[in-house]
Write an enzyme that holds these catalytic residues in place. Sequence first.
Site, PDB file in Angstrom:
ATOM      1  CG  ASP A   1      38.468  14.878  18.353  1.00 25.75           C
ATOM      2  OD1 ASP A   1      39.053  14.819  17.256  1.00 25.75           O
ATOM      3  OD2 ASP A   1      38.832  15.617  19.290  1.00 25.75           O
TER       4      ASP A   1
ATOM      5  CD1 TRP B   1      42.147   3.843  16.743  1.00 22.29           C
ATOM      6  CD2 TRP B   1      42.770   3.873  14.577  1.00 22.29           C
ATOM      7  NE1 TRP B   1      42.002   2.565  16.241  1.00 22.29           N
ATOM      8  CE2 TRP B   1      42.384   2.559  14.920  1.00 22.29           C
ATOM      9  CE3 TRP B   1      43.200   4.138  13.269  1.00 22.29           C
ATOM     10  CZ2 TRP B   1      42.405   1.505  13.998  1.00 22.29           C
ATOM     11  CZ3 TRP B   1      43.231   3.098  12.357  1.00 22.29           C
ATOM     12  CH2 TRP B   1      42.837   1.797  12.731  1.00 22.29           C
TER      13      TRP B   1
ATOM     14  NE  ARG C   1      45.336  14.189  10.620  1.00 19.04           N
ATOM     15  CZ  ARG C   1      44.912  14.368  11.870  1.00 19.04           C
ATOM     16  NH1 ARG C   1      45.732  14.183  12.886  1.00 19.04           N
ATOM     17  NH2 ARG C   1      43.678  14.755  12.104  1.00 19.04           N
TER      18      ARG C   1
ATOM     19  CG  HIS D   1      39.933  10.900   8.617  1.00 20.74           C
ATOM     20  ND1 HIS D   1      39.448  11.470   9.773  1.00 20.74           N
ATOM     21  CD2 HIS D   1      40.976  11.680   8.219  1.00 20.74           C
ATOM     22  CE1 HIS D   1      40.157  12.560  10.047  1.00 20.74           C
ATOM     23  NE2 HIS D   1      41.098  12.704   9.136  1.00 20.74           N
TER      24      HIS D   1
ATOM     25  CB  SER E   1      34.164  21.750  12.288  1.00 24.85           C
ATOM     26  OG  SER E   1      35.528  22.079  12.086  1.00 24.85           O
TER      27      SER E   1
ATOM     28  NE  ARG F   1      41.261  18.630  10.957  1.00 22.08           N
ATOM     29  CZ  ARG F   1      41.011  17.598  11.726  1.00 22.08           C
ATOM     30  NH1 ARG F   1      41.170  16.371  11.258  1.00 22.08           N
ATOM     31  NH2 ARG F   1      40.592  17.768  12.963  1.00 22.08           N
TER      32      ARG F   1
ATOM     33  CG  LEU G   1      18.682   6.836  13.838  1.00 23.10           C
ATOM     34  CD1 LEU G   1      18.667   7.454  15.234  1.00 23.10           C
ATOM     35  CD2 LEU G   1      19.916   5.928  13.682  1.00 23.10           C
TER      36      LEU G   1
ATOM     37  NE  ARG H   1      36.224  16.782  21.159  1.00 21.66           N
ATOM     38  CZ  ARG H   1      36.500  17.923  20.560  1.00 21.66           C
ATOM     39  NH1 ARG H   1      35.805  18.988  20.851  1.00 21.66           N
ATOM     40  NH2 ARG H   1      37.482  18.014  19.680  1.00 21.66           N
TER      41      ARG H   1
ATOM     42  CB  ILE I   1      31.473  22.637  22.758  1.00 20.82           C
ATOM     43  CG1 ILE I   1      30.159  22.268  22.094  1.00 20.82           C
ATOM     44  CG2 ILE I   1      31.778  24.122  22.598  1.00 20.82           C
ATOM     45  CD1 ILE I   1      28.932  22.585  22.889  1.00 20.82           C
TER      46      ILE I   1
HETATM   47  C1  IPE Z   1      35.762  18.610  16.042  1.00 20.56           C
HETATM   48  O1  IPE Z   1      36.989  17.998  16.108  1.00 20.56           O
HETATM   49  C2  IPE Z   1      35.193  18.476  14.664  1.00 20.56           C
HETATM   50  C3  IPE Z   1      34.761  17.142  14.278  1.00 20.56           C
HETATM   51  C4  IPE Z   1      34.797  16.076  15.010  1.00 20.56           C
HETATM   52  C5  IPE Z   1      34.201  17.036  12.957  1.00 20.56           C
HETATM   53  P1  IPE Z   1      38.339  18.794  15.863  1.00 20.56           P
HETATM   54  O2  IPE Z   1      39.438  17.797  15.976  1.00 20.56           O
HETATM   55  O3  IPE Z   1      38.255  19.575  14.619  1.00 20.56           O
HETATM   56  O4  IPE Z   1      38.353  19.822  17.085  1.00 20.56           O
HETATM   57  P2  IPE Z   1      39.565  20.563  17.796  1.00 20.56           P
HETATM   58  O5  IPE Z   1      40.378  21.188  16.723  1.00 20.56           O
HETATM   59  O6  IPE Z   1      40.333  19.528  18.528  1.00 20.56           O
HETATM   60  O7  IPE Z   1      38.918  21.536  18.714  1.00 20.56           O
HETATM   61  C1  IPE Z   2      37.942  13.666  13.984  1.00 18.57           C
HETATM   62  O1  IPE Z   2      39.218  13.149  14.140  1.00 18.57           O
HETATM   63  C2  IPE Z   2      37.524  13.735  12.550  1.00 18.57           C
HETATM   64  C3  IPE Z   2      37.452  15.103  12.003  1.00 18.57           C
HETATM   65  C4  IPE Z   2      37.642  16.206  12.662  1.00 18.57           C
HETATM   66  C5  IPE Z   2      37.127  15.213  10.596  1.00 18.57           C
HETATM   67  P1  IPE Z   2      40.503  14.073  14.041  1.00 18.57           P
HETATM   68  O2  IPE Z   2      40.967  14.081  12.628  1.00 18.57           O
HETATM   69  O3  IPE Z   2      40.253  15.405  14.621  1.00 18.57           O
HETATM   70  O4  IPE Z   2      41.522  13.264  14.946  1.00 18.57           O
HETATM   71  P2  IPE Z   2      42.572  13.853  15.952  1.00 18.57           P
HETATM   72  O5  IPE Z   2      41.845  14.762  16.889  1.00 18.57           O
HETATM   73  O6  IPE Z   2      43.591  14.575  15.134  1.00 18.57           O
HETATM   74  O7  IPE Z   2      43.134  12.656  16.641  1.00 18.57           O
HETATM   75 MG    MG Z   3      40.430  16.171  16.465  1.00 18.25          MG
END
Ligand code: IPE
Ligand code: IPE
Ligand code: MG
Length: 254
Positions: A34, A39, A47, A51, A79, A85, A145, A202, A209
């Site tokens: 996450d 970042w 964004r 990624h 997820s 999104r 692995l 995390r 979670i």
């Molecule tokens: C969890 O992160 C899902 C992944 C890392 C793929 P999210 O950014 O989607 O979770 P929330 O929305 O902060 O709970």
């Molecule tokens: C995790 O980073 C990647 C995915 C959930 C796909 P985020 O995209 O959730 O990044 P933040 O939480 O917005 O910083």
């Molecule tokens: Mg996130």
Amino acid sequence: MFKKSRKQKRNESDHSNIELDLDNIPQHVAIIMDGNGRWAKQRKLPRIKGHYQGMQTVKKVTREASDLGIKYLTLYAFSTENWTRPKSEVNYIMNLPVDFLKTFLPELIENNVKVETIGFLEDLPNSTLNAINKAKVETQHNTGLKLIFALNYGGRAEIVHSVKSIYEKLAANQMSSDDITEDMINEHLMTHNYPDPDLLIRSSGEQRISNFLIWQASYSEFIFNEKLWPDFDKHDLIDCIKIYQSRQRRFGGL
Ligand code: IPE
Ligand code: IPE
Ligand code: MG
């Protein structure tokens, strides 16, 4: 990169000054990757740049996990809730496995890593699916692995799916309600081939979670690391394992 001797590893210097115990490496490490968006935001970048950079971290962490002798590394990549999104972001994320495997698959093959997945893959675009299936086929005989990507994965959806398949067997008189046990439910989850995660990490400082391995993480050790995923590196993984090693797991006993 992958092949370092155990001796070299032992000397890895670290701010915490504690030695890594190579005889107590968690068998299964699961990571909620996450913080990619934050970042990028910090750098005034879109964004998707976060990624992209997060994908580079996946490579680094995979190499280190393999070097350390971790047996299973499960990475939460997308997820069942991430579809909400913006479309452009989702499209970009869906293309990442294609990019990732184009550049990294040869190294995975060379290092005996086996690529696997959990999640509802049937909903992914064909190009994504093809890249993943190719990686699975080309690494299917590897014995090192297990690199497990959670793609379009959600713990609740997984449980619903397993309840349905159990119901169908009951309805077809292939089993009775007495056959429903924890082991039997485990068998119907997408993770049926894997032990429960010992360590769940995390990144990004969030402490929740988010629907990841909600059944399987019942007795996992949780470590919340403050770094945003693109900044997370092999030393952070090692630090997390040291923290894991300093804990006492009790599983409800004494
Ligand atoms: C969890 O992160 C899902 C992944 C890392 C793929 P999210 O950014 O989607 O979770 P929330 O929305 O902060 O709970
Ligand atoms: C995790 O980073 C990647 C995915 C959930 C796909 P985020 O995209 O959730 O990044 P933040 O939480 O917005 O910083
Ligand atoms: Mg996130």
